[in-house]
Design a protein around this motif. Structure first.
Motif, PDB file in Angstrom:
ATOM      1  N   GLY A 155     -10.756  -3.538  -3.087  1.00  0.00           N
ATOM      2  CA  GLY A 155     -10.311  -4.847  -3.564  1.00  0.00           C
ATOM      3  C   GLY A 155      -8.851  -4.927  -3.966  1.00  0.00           C
ATOM      4  N   MET A 156      -8.081  -3.870  -3.800  1.00  0.00           N
ATOM      5  CA  MET A 156      -6.667  -3.882  -4.186  1.00  0.00           C
ATOM      6  C   MET A 156      -5.884  -4.916  -3.373  1.00  0.00           C
ATOM      7  N   ASP A 157      -5.126  -5.767  -4.077  1.00  0.00           N
ATOM      8  CA  ASP A 157      -4.259  -6.750  -3.429  1.00  0.00           C
ATOM      9  C   ASP A 157      -2.909  -6.084  -3.157  1.00  0.00           C
ATOM     10  N   LEU A 158      -2.533  -5.989  -1.888  1.00  0.00           N
ATOM     11  CA  LEU A 158      -1.294  -5.310  -1.530  1.00  0.00           C
ATOM     12  C   LEU A 158      -0.112  -6.257  -1.340  1.00  0.00           C
ATOM     13  N   LYS A 159      -0.303  -7.514  -1.531  1.00  0.00           N
ATOM     14  CA  LYS A 159       0.797  -8.450  -1.325  1.00  0.00           C
ATOM     15  C   LYS A 159       1.949  -8.144  -2.282  1.00  0.00           C
ATOM     16  N   GLY A 160       3.149  -8.020  -1.721  1.00  0.00           N
ATOM     17  CA  GLY A 160       4.319  -7.701  -2.522  1.00  0.00           C
ATOM     18  C   GLY A 160       4.444  -6.237  -2.879  1.00  0.00           C
ATOM     19  N   LYS A 161       3.537  -5.405  -2.351  1.00  0.00           N
ATOM     20  CA  LYS A 161       3.523  -3.985  -2.708  1.00  0.00           C
ATOM     21  C   LYS A 161       3.778  -3.130  -1.475  1.00  0.00           C
ATOM     22  N   LEU A 162       4.266  -1.903  -1.725  1.00  0.00           N
ATOM     23  CA  LEU A 162       4.427  -0.902  -0.679  1.00  0.00           C
ATOM     24  C   LEU A 162       3.255   0.061  -0.761  1.00  0.00           C
ATOM     25  N   ALA A 163       2.520   0.180   0.324  1.00  0.00           N
ATOM     26  CA  ALA A 163       1.357   1.060   0.359  1.00  0.00           C
ATOM     27  C   ALA A 163       1.793   2.447   0.803  1.00  0.00           C
ATOM     28  N   VAL A 164       1.516   3.454  -0.005  1.00  0.00           N
ATOM     29  CA  VAL A 164       1.788   4.850   0.338  1.00  0.00           C
ATOM     30  C   VAL A 164       0.486   5.437   0.867  1.00  0.00           C
TER      31      VAL A 164
END
Length: 552
Positions: A155-164
């Motif tokens: 359920g993590m919202d990745l909008k605006g984030k950098l996914a490692v």
């Protein structure tokens, strides 16, 4: 043996289905050497798409196909076939410097494009990628696999984030688990990682590089990702590409985790379990700023055909990619031309030799197509375009034999194919090889995911029986020890590096021997009424079965 019935059925049917097949001709190591020498020379500038090197490569291939007595098999223009198929591609190149600023606990430092990170030219449609202090979130292996009840995102919202994200599958290190052990699934490929993060609306994807699970070192990552990028032309590119796509050195990533109070290795262990949940790198942010030049260009697949005498609409395909990396970052010696001698001038030389053999032999009953595709190095784009826009219907395509990075040295006692797929096309190849005391060996590096990295894959996923042939590693002179040593040395020192250059010491006798096998299988199919299929438990079987009614 799970596939025993399929093998027996396929072997029993060979004699009944094959009408006649020409004896395999002798293939000339000297001609193979000459073709590789020419195509990998500095004059061809690394065979980059949309360059002078492409023009020279296409011209050379057409010239050789003509001399072999083949006919044009490409686009229809004015009622006549051309020698090429136009392939529209998006072209993306970073324009100017890449500014990267890492902030940890309030302290900032600059990261270097190439040594620290390999940032790709954005294929999202943006002409300027610019963001400040973007938060980073570790998402494990970045996998969503409902059929395995696996979800790394929870359920993590990745909008605006950098996914490692980690490269390969969750069970790569242990060899046991939900993803086939050491053998890579498509979830382990970097292409999947980028696609999945884009689907989830991430600002960017940063893949942590480690040599073993990636199957190549950092120089390969740097050289492959910091030059010109290409993609198929997309109506909504953001659905397939986040604004930033990048790789990062493992030690730098581990230091970032430590700055956030996290243990990289411990979290990697957690990510190998179904219970893993995303973890924010608190206090760690990344800022980036770089311009991207975007264009739409036309590259070309080269297509030649030996027309069939009885069923010309049914085709057997030999494929291989003509492109390499072109001109890029200089190595320690200052060499900037990525010649691509083994990858894949060898496959092209093999294709030309096969074309010469078919040109001299009586016309087969079915047509035989020779397909030299563009932009393999940019993500199998030429073969993907052909498979999406086939010049000859896929339902009427009997099978595809792909040739990529063959050995230019002496013969081996074995051969392999990319991956572990079960299909009757392979059964036929195994049978022909057995007659010459050559055996099939398992893919020596199933964890590398080669099945998804060669031009047969766009055909396979649409149901067409397809395999990518690999030279053996059990050399007649030197055995497995010599074969594995040569493969390791090539991967570490030459793969996707300017040093992949022609070596006058190469004998090409092994390739000449192997071409006898590939000719025998292709010729047998071209002179039969057989329609090979995948094994009953293959994920590609359904698509092939559905196409049966379309065959003529």
């Amino acid at each position: 043996m799970k596939n025993a019935s399929l093998v027996l059925m396929g072997m029993a049917a060979l004699a009944a289905q094959a009408v006649h097949a020409a004896e395999a001709p002798a293939f000339d190591p000297k001609r193979l050497a000459q073709d590789v020498k020419v195509l990998s020379s500095d004059e061809f500038e690394g065979r980059g798409p949309n360059t002078a090197g492409e023009n020279k490569t296409v011209d050379y291939l057409v010239q050789q196909f003509k001399a072999a007595g083949l006919k044009p098999g490409g686009d229809l223009k004015g009622g006549q076939r051309a020698w090429t198929q136009d392939v529209p591609l998006g072209r993306f190149e970073i324009n100017g410097p890449v500014k990267l600023t890492l902030t940890e606990g309030g302290a900032s430092r600059e990261l270097a494009q190439g040594p620290d990170m390999a940032v790709r030219a954005s294929m999202s449609g943006l002409k300027q990628v610019s963001f400040k202090n973007a938060p980073l979130v570790f998402v494990g292996y970045g996998v969503t696999a409902p059929e395995r009840k696996w979800d790394d995102f929870k359920g993590m919202d990745l909008k605006g984030k950098l996914a490692v994200v980690l490269i390969n599958d969750p069970d790569f290190e242990t060899g046991q688990g939900e993803f086939g052990g050491k053998a890579m699934t498509y979830y382990g490929r970097w292409t999947y990682k980028y696609e999945e993060m884009a689907r989830r609306g991430a600002l960017g994807t940063i893949i942590v590089h480690e040599t073993a699970p990636a199957s190549y070192g950092w120089p390969t990552v740097r050289n492959s990702n910091t030059n010109v990028m290409y993609d198929v032309v997309r109506k909504e590119p953001r659905k397939s590409h986040a604004p930033m796509e990048a790789w990062i050195q493992r030690d730098l990533a581990a230091a970032m985790f430590k700055a956030a109070g996290l243990d990289f290795e411990a979290l990697k262990k957690q990510a190998q379990t179904r219970d893993f949940k995303p973890v924010a790198l608190k206090g760690v942010t990344l800022s980036a700023d770089y311009a991207v030049d975007t264009q739409v260009i036309k590259s070309k697949n080269v297509v030649a055909i030996r027309e069939g005498s009885k069923q010309p609409g049914q085709v057997v395909v030999y494929s291989g990619h003509w492109d390499h990396l072109g001109v890029g970052q200089p190595d320690a010696k200052g060499d900037k031309i990525y010649n691509g001698a083994i990858d894949n001038a060898t496959g092209l030389a093999a294709m030309l030799e096969l074309a010469r053999a078919y040109g001299k032999a009586p016309a087969p009953q079915r047509s035989v197509v020779f397909l030299a595709v563009t932009a393999e190095e940019k993500g199998l784009l030429g073969s993907e375009y052909y498979a999406s826009n086939p010049l000859y219907p896929l339902a009427s395509t009997v099978g595809v034999i792909n040739m990529d990075a063959l050995s230019p040295r002496g013969p081996a006692r074995n051969f392999n194919i990319s991956g572990s797929a079960k299909l009757e096309l392979l059964d036929r190849l195994v049978a022909k090889a057995k007659q010459s005391n050559i055996s099939l060996s398992p893919d020596p590096k199933p964890e590398a995911g080669y099945f998804f990295r060669s031009d047969h894959f766009p055909f396979a996923k649409r149901g067409v029986p397809a395999l990518s042939f690999g030279s053996g590693n059990d050399w007649i002179e030197g055995g497995v020890e010599a074969g594995e040593a040569a493969e390791t040395a090539y991967t570490e020192k030459n793969y996707h590096q300017p040093s992949d250059e022609f070596d006058p010491a190469w004998t090409f006798t092994g390739m000449a021997r192997d071409l006898g096998l590939l000719y025998a299988v292709g010729s047998e199919l071209a002179n039969s009424t057989a329609w090979p299929n995948w094994s009953l438990d293959s994920e590609f079987r359904t698509a092939r079965d559905k196409s049966a009614s379309q065959r003529k």
